[in-house]
Write an enzyme that holds these catalytic residues in place. Structure first.
Site, PDB file in Angstrom:
ATOM      1  N   HIS A   1       0.883  -1.105  -0.010  1.00 25.96           N
ATOM      2  CA  HIS A   1       0.075  -0.075  -0.065  1.00 25.96           C
ATOM      3  C   HIS A   1       0.991   1.242   0.005  1.00 25.96           C
ATOM      4  O   HIS A   1       2.000   1.358   0.426  1.00 25.96           O
ATOM      5  CB  HIS A   1      -1.204   0.252   1.180  1.00 25.96           C
ATOM      6  N   CYS A   2       0.260   2.316  -0.714  1.00 32.39           N
ATOM      7  CA  CYS A   2       0.872   3.654  -0.421  1.00 32.39           C
ATOM      8  C   CYS A   2      -0.355   4.438   0.094  1.00 32.39           C
ATOM      9  O   CYS A   2      -1.206   3.949   0.834  1.00 32.39           O
ATOM     10  CB  CYS A   2       1.233   4.167  -1.835  1.00 32.39           C
ATOM     11  N   LYS A   3      -0.579   5.968  -0.345  1.00 35.57           N
ATOM     12  CA  LYS A   3      -1.724   6.465   0.169  1.00 35.57           C
ATOM     13  C   LYS A   3      -2.965   6.055  -0.551  1.00 35.57           C
ATOM     14  O   LYS A   3      -3.844   5.809   0.066  1.00 35.57           O
ATOM     15  CB  LYS A   3      -1.369   7.970  -0.010  1.00 35.57           C
TER      16      LYS A   3
END
Length: 348
Positions: A128-130
């Site tokens: 995940h990132c943002k």
């Protein structure tokens, strides 16, 4: 609340496209492969109103995957969830939003992903990132190229198919470029050591912009990745106003040139081009590139076999060009140049 989450995650597929328990249907996560999940960030506090509620994410992982999961956090910015909730099943590989990571760091990430799968056959990696799109896609596509048997083009297409309802999964040119660099590393692994142990420098000589707009002023700058806690790129060089630059006309097109004279040991570099002028709103475009792998990529995509010619990329003069469409943020404004050429020399 779920309506707000749906608005924020519009365009991206989530578990509502999968056959899951209704309580998990609004989680913005999706299986890219049976072992790799792409996800937007878990969130606590006010952020969970429009992001994945961290408790729902944790419940899904622990009930559906038991203890056979690890979270890969790609956010360099401060997280909006409690990392402690997911420990020890979380690894941080943060890099700046809307950018690729340094090439050797990206390679290290995908190597570690493979090592985790080798030691834990039942493992699922949750990346995940943002927003769970750009940085997440850069890492997942790079992994699929390095260890999933796909080409860069195939990995990008698969990621789009699995992650998106509409639009492309990866849209930032520099992130796409670095996925293709990984394909070169995969095809020619002997280059890795040569690049890793190359202690030489790069001497930037000149830049040339083709067909720049009239009454506009261009300012160029070169930046490198920060090695400290600050995630913003570090400025290495910046040009002055266009009045001190060389402008000529060839075949009806304005050609703008400038000398650089910068020597640096950095290999991953960000080139930023800013436009200023009396009749224009300020705007800028940029691109990340690797001083060794960009000329390799040009020849590789043109079908040229350079397997025996690595030294020609590690040392000697190079000339690389980027069209307007290859620049990040190029869709946000009308083109103010057609092509930008960089001349530099790699020196051991």
């Amino acid at each position: 609340m779920n309506i707000l989450r749906s608005v924020v995650s519009r365009g991206r597929k989530g578990l509502k496209q999968e056959k899951v328990n209704r309580s998990f249907a609004y989680l913005d996560m999706v299986y890219i492969t049976s072992k790799v999940i792409a996800m937007s960030t878990p969130a606590a506090g006010i952020h969970k109103l429009y992001r994945n509620d961290e408790l729902d994410v944790f419940k899904y992982l622990t009930t559906q995957l038991k203890d056979n999961w690890i979270l890969l956090n790609l956010c360099a910015e401060e997280t909006v969830y409690h990392l402690e909730l997911f420990k020890p099943n979380v690894i941080n590989y943060g890099f700046q939003d809307h950018n690729p990571p340094p090439l050797l760091f990206l390679w290290a990430i995908v190597m570690n992903m493979d090592a985790l799968f080798q030691t834990q056959p039942l493992l699922t990696l949750v990346v995940h990132c943002k927003a769970g799109k750009g940085r997440t896609g850069t890492v997942i596509c790079s992994y699929l190229v390095a260890f999933g048997g796909l080409t860069a083009k195939q990995s990008l297409e698969l990621y789009t198919e699995k992650r998106m309802v509409r639009g492309h999964g990866l849209t930032i040119s520099s992130q796409i470029r670095y996925v293709y660099y990984i394909e070169i590393l995969k095809q020619f692994p002997n280059y890795l050591k040569a690049v890793e142990f190359n202690t030489g420098t790069t001497f930037f000589k000149s830049f040339k912009c083709l067909n720049i707009k009239k009454n506009s002023s261009l300012i160029l700058s070169l930046h490198a990745f920060s090695k400290g806690r600050n995630i913003n790129p570090v400025a290495l060089w910046k040009s002055s106003d266009i009045s001190s630059h060389n402008v000529s006309i060839k075949e009806g097109k304005r050609i703008w040139g400038i000398q650089c004279n910068l020597e640096t040991s950095e290999k991953d570099l960000l080139l930023r081009v800013e436009r200023k002028g009396q009749f224009y709103f300020p705007s800028s475009v940029q691109c990340w590139f690797h001083t060794h792998f960009q000329p390799m990529l040009v020849e590789y995509t043109n079908g040229i076999n350079f397997q025996q010619g690595i030294n020609s990329f590690l040392q000697g003069q190079q000339s690389i060009s980027f069209s307007w469409s290859e620049m990040d943020n190029s869709r946000r404004s009308d083109p103010f140049f057609e092509q930008l050429t960089i001349v530099y020399e790699n020196v051991f």
